[in-house]
Design a protein around this motif. Structure first.
Motif, short mmCIF file in Angstrom:
data_model
loop_
_atom_site.label_atom_id
_atom_site.label_comp_id
_atom_site.label_asym_id
_atom_site.label_seq_id
_atom_site.Cartn_x
_atom_site.Cartn_y
_atom_site.Cartn_z
N ARG A 35 0.81 -1.23 0.00
CA ARG A 35 0.00 0.00 0.00
C ARG A 35 0.84 1.28 0.00
NH1 ARG A 35 -2.97 -2.97 4.06
NH2 ARG A 35 -4.75 -3.96 3.06
N LEU A 36 1.47 1.57 -1.11
CA LEU A 36 2.28 2.78 -1.24
C LEU A 36 1.54 3.82 -2.07
CD1 LEU A 36 5.69 1.10 -2.13
CD2 LEU A 36 5.01 2.02 0.08
N ARG A 37 1.77 5.08 -1.71
CA ARG A 37 1.23 6.18 -2.52
C ARG A 37 2.16 6.40 -3.71
NH1 ARG A 37 1.64 8.09 2.53
NH2 ARG A 37 3.17 9.66 1.90
N ARG A 38 1.62 7.04 -4.75
CA ARG A 38 2.44 7.30 -5.95
C ARG A 38 3.65 8.16 -5.63
NH1 ARG A 38 0.62 5.11 -10.60
NH2 ARG A 38 -1.59 4.68 -10.72
N SER A 39 3.50 9.11 -4.71
CA SER A 39 4.65 9.94 -4.34
C SER A 39 5.74 9.10 -3.67
CB SER A 39 4.21 11.08 -3.42
OG SER A 39 3.67 10.58 -2.21
N GLN A 40 5.34 8.11 -2.86
CA GLN A 40 6.32 7.21 -2.26
C GLN A 40 7.01 6.38 -3.34
OE1 GLN A 40 3.49 5.41 0.60
NE2 GLN A 40 5.16 5.65 2.08
N ILE A 41 6.24 5.91 -4.31
CA ILE A 41 6.81 5.11 -5.40
C ILE A 41 7.85 5.92 -6.16
CG2 ILE A 41 6.25 4.07 -7.64
CD1 ILE A 41 3.63 3.07 -6.33
N PHE A 42 7.51 7.19 -6.47
CA PHE A 42 8.46 8.06 -7.17
C PHE A 42 9.73 8.23 -6.34
CE2 PHE A 42 10.28 12.26 -7.89
CZ PHE A 42 10.55 12.18 -9.24
N HIS A 43 9.56 8.53 -5.07
CA HIS A 43 10.68 8.78 -4.16
C HIS A 43 11.56 7.53 -4.03
CE1 HIS A 43 12.61 11.08 -0.97
NE2 HIS A 43 12.65 9.96 -0.26
N ILE A 44 10.95 6.37 -3.87
CA ILE A 44 11.70 5.12 -3.73
C ILE A 44 12.52 4.85 -4.99
CG2 ILE A 44 11.48 2.60 -3.55
CD1 ILE A 44 9.00 3.15 -1.72
#
Length: 186
Positions: A35-44
């Motif tokens: 359950r990750l947000r898109r902003s977390q996905i970008f950052h990761i």
């Protein structure tokens, strides 16, 4: 400078970068089910890409004398980190709490990025021996790993939407299996 030689080197390094990035894709696939947000996905993806720039450069600079010992050690450390992440995700999937031992943010993201990019450090050690172009090498490694991490995280997010509550356990099992693969090469 011979253009054919440069194209051959770019092609060879791109294949190596893709192979190293597939680890990031696979681990991203497992982590994307959490359950990750898109902003977390970008950052990761950006952080993993940066670590795939830094680690091979560090490996190239470390030199030949560390190559043998650190190559095996890097695999064991990476495997242990993936085991911890996998077990934590499986445990979290059965828990009603949202608290994680290692989360894909802050220090947890640092641990995740180091675990995924340790193999690129040892590859950097070997590439340093062959005299590859360091800037070209690290840029390709960083780009491929970032894009493949994003692909894995986004695909994992889709699988999470399909599988619901069971997706985090499946993601943990994927990370656990990659950790075991690194620790127990067969």
């Amino acid at each position: 400078m011979n253009v054919d030689v440069l194209i051959g080197e770019i092609l060879t390094l791109s294949i190596m970068a893709f192979a190293l990035g597939m680890d990031a894709f696979s681990v991203g696939l497992g982590m994307g089910m959490a359950r990750l947000r898109r902003s977390q996905i970008f950052h990761i993806g950006v952080i993993i890409g940066l670590f795939h720039l830094i680690m091979p450069l560090g490996g190239m600079m470390a030199g030949q004398f560390l190559s043998g010992a650190l190559g095996a050690l890097a695999g064991y450390i990476g495997g242990a980190l993936l085991l911890v992440l996998g077990i934590q995700m499986i445990a979290a999937s059965f828990s009603s709490k949202e608290e994680r031992i290692v989360s894909p943010s802050g220090f947890g993201l640092f641990i995740f990025a180091v675990g995924v990019s340790l193999d690129s450090f040892s590859v950097g050690l070997s590439l340093g021996l062959y005299g590859t172009r360091p800037i070209l090498t690290i840029c390709l490694f960083g780009l491929f790993s970032m894009v493949l991490t994003w692909a894995g995280l986004l695909l994992g997010k889709q699988v999470q939407a399909w599988l619901g509550a069971y997706s985090e356990a499946l993601g943990g099992a994927i990370l656990l299996s990659f950790g075991l693969k690194l620790l127990l090469p067969i």
